[in-house]
Structure formats: structure tokens, C-alpha cells
Write a protein that holds these residues in place. Structure first.
Motif, PDB file in Angstrom:
ATOM      1  N   GLN A 191       0.830  -1.206   0.000  1.00  0.00           N
ATOM      2  CA  GLN A 191       0.000   0.000   0.000  1.00  0.00           C
ATOM      3  C   GLN A 191       0.863   1.255   0.000  1.00  0.00           C
ATOM      4  O   GLN A 191       0.593   2.202  -0.737  1.00  0.00           O
ATOM      5  CB  GLN A 191      -0.926   0.019   1.214  1.00  0.00           C
ATOM      6  CG  GLN A 191      -2.046  -0.969   1.139  1.00  0.00           C
ATOM      7  CD  GLN A 191      -2.885  -0.963   2.403  1.00  0.00           C
ATOM      8  OE1 GLN A 191      -2.818  -0.053   3.209  1.00  0.00           O
ATOM      9  NE2 GLN A 191      -3.674  -1.997   2.576  1.00  0.00           N
TER      10      GLN A 191
ATOM     11  N   PHE B  53       0.747   4.130  -2.831  1.00  0.00           N
ATOM     12  CA  PHE B  53       0.410   5.521  -2.545  1.00  0.00           C
ATOM     13  C   PHE B  53       1.538   6.459  -2.962  1.00  0.00           C
ATOM     14  O   PHE B  53       1.280   7.546  -3.468  1.00  0.00           O
ATOM     15  CB  PHE B  53       0.074   5.719  -1.065  1.00  0.00           C
ATOM     16  CG  PHE B  53      -1.316   5.288  -0.715  1.00  0.00           C
ATOM     17  CD1 PHE B  53      -2.407   5.849  -1.353  1.00  0.00           C
ATOM     18  CD2 PHE B  53      -1.537   4.329   0.238  1.00  0.00           C
ATOM     19  CE1 PHE B  53      -3.702   5.453  -1.047  1.00  0.00           C
ATOM     20  CE2 PHE B  53      -2.823   3.929   0.567  1.00  0.00           C
ATOM     21  CZ  PHE B  53      -3.893   4.487  -0.088  1.00  0.00           C
TER      22      PHE B  53
ATOM     23  N   LEU C 241      -7.885  11.523  -0.492  1.00  0.00           N
ATOM     24  CA  LEU C 241      -7.829  10.111  -0.155  1.00  0.00           C
ATOM     25  C   LEU C 241      -8.990   9.749   0.762  1.00  0.00           C
ATOM     26  O   LEU C 241      -9.269  10.464   1.729  1.00  0.00           O
ATOM     27  CB  LEU C 241      -6.496   9.839   0.547  1.00  0.00           C
ATOM     28  CG  LEU C 241      -6.194   8.453   1.083  1.00  0.00           C
ATOM     29  CD1 LEU C 241      -6.228   7.408  -0.028  1.00  0.00           C
ATOM     30  CD2 LEU C 241      -4.817   8.459   1.753  1.00  0.00           C
TER      31      LEU C 241
ATOM     32  N   GLN D 205      -8.632   3.641  -0.033  1.00  0.00           N
ATOM     33  CA  GLN D 205      -7.975   2.507   0.610  1.00  0.00           C
ATOM     34  C   GLN D 205      -8.999   1.835   1.501  1.00  0.00           C
ATOM     35  O   GLN D 205      -9.609   2.480   2.347  1.00  0.00           O
ATOM     36  CB  GLN D 205      -6.761   2.976   1.424  1.00  0.00           C
ATOM     37  CG  GLN D 205      -5.895   1.856   1.948  1.00  0.00           C
ATOM     38  CD  GLN D 205      -6.360   1.306   3.291  1.00  0.00           C
ATOM     39  OE1 GLN D 205      -6.996   1.985   4.071  1.00  0.00           O
ATOM     40  NE2 GLN D 205      -6.059   0.054   3.530  1.00  0.00           N
TER      41      GLN D 205
END
Length: 151
Positions: A26, A30, A38, A113
């Protein structure tokens, strides 16, 4: 067993040995994406956000985060050190994933996410949940999902 068409575009699919390995991927994603807006689904107490921001060179001066969780975790989330750094650029809402369309800026996020949430969604709602996540991002945006499952 049939697989939904929603799963066909996933990259990096597979079994990872640990939560740490998932969070490392992750962070790398990112950093490559450099999102400015986000959405964190299932933010919990903010451990994933803290790890993402503390262990990556992600530029956070222009980063705005909306964090949602089904549990009332705002106090714990705001007690994290990153919360004071982000200040008003950190928004929190007590919202179920299946109701995420009510989040301000829904459909305009650069990235979403969703960590360790989908396993709690009843099977009959999984496709709907994935559509909600997909529609939360702007055209060209990205959805990053990590989860656990029983094989």
C-alpha cells in the motif's frame, strides 16, 4: 464458482504472508500515485494511516484524508500524531461502507484505501460494496483493497 466481473481488474492479487507485507505494498502504491484526496474506509484507530504517513515519502502538505468507520473511533483517530499534522485536512465520519455515497466528495477521490473491511460484509452485499468503492474515485482514480479471507 463464478467470479464477479468486478474482480477482473485487480492487480497484485494473491496471498501475502502478513498484514505488514500488505501495508508495504500500500505504501509503495500511494507513493507512486501521490493522491491529494484520499478516502480511508474502515479507518479504525488510524494505525494504517499512521503507518502509511510515517514510513513513506508521500507528500502530505496537500493531502486531504476522509476517514470513515462503522465504529465511533473519532477520539482515538484524532489522538494519533498524524491528525495534528493534517489538522482540518483530516475529516472523519461514522459511516458504513454500504452508505459511503453520502461522504462529501464521493466520486472525486484520487484513491480509496479499504483495509480489512470486506470480510465483514455479507456475501450478498460484496458486489454492491465493490461498486461503491469503485464509484468513490474520480475517473482514473485507484481503489486499493487489502483483506483476509478463508480459503
Amino acid at each position: 464458482m463464478r467470479t464477479s466481473h468486478l474482480y477482473s481488474g485487480f492487480k497484485y492479487a494473491g496471498v501475502l504472508p502478513s498484514v505488514h507485507a500488505q501495508r508495504q505494498i500500500q505504501r509503495e502504491m500511494f507513493c507512486a500515485l501521490s493522491p491529494r484526496l484520499l478516502l480511508i474506509v474502515g479507518c479504525g484507530y488510524g494505525e494504517e494511516i499512521a503507518e502509511l504517513l510515517s514510513k513513506s515519502p508521500l507528500e502530505i502538505s496537500n493531502l486531504r484524508i476522509t476517514a470513515i468507520d462503522l465504529a465511533p473511533v473519532e477520539e482515538e483517530l484524532r489522538s494519533q500524531s498524524f491528525a495534528s499534522v493534517l489538522g482540518s485536512r483530516l475529516q472523519w465520519m461514522c459511516v458504513d461502507l454500504l452508505d459511503a455515497a453520502q461522504v462529501p466528495e464521493y466520486g472525486r477521490f484520487d484513491a480509496v484505501q479499504c483495509g480489512f473491511v470486506l470480510h465483514d460484509i455479507d456475501y450478498c452485499h460484496k458486489n454492491r460494496a465493490l461498486m461503491i468503492l469503485a464509484r468513490a474515485v474520480r475517473p482514473g482514480g485507484h481503489v486499493i483493497i487489502s483483506d483476509i479471507f478463508v480459503s
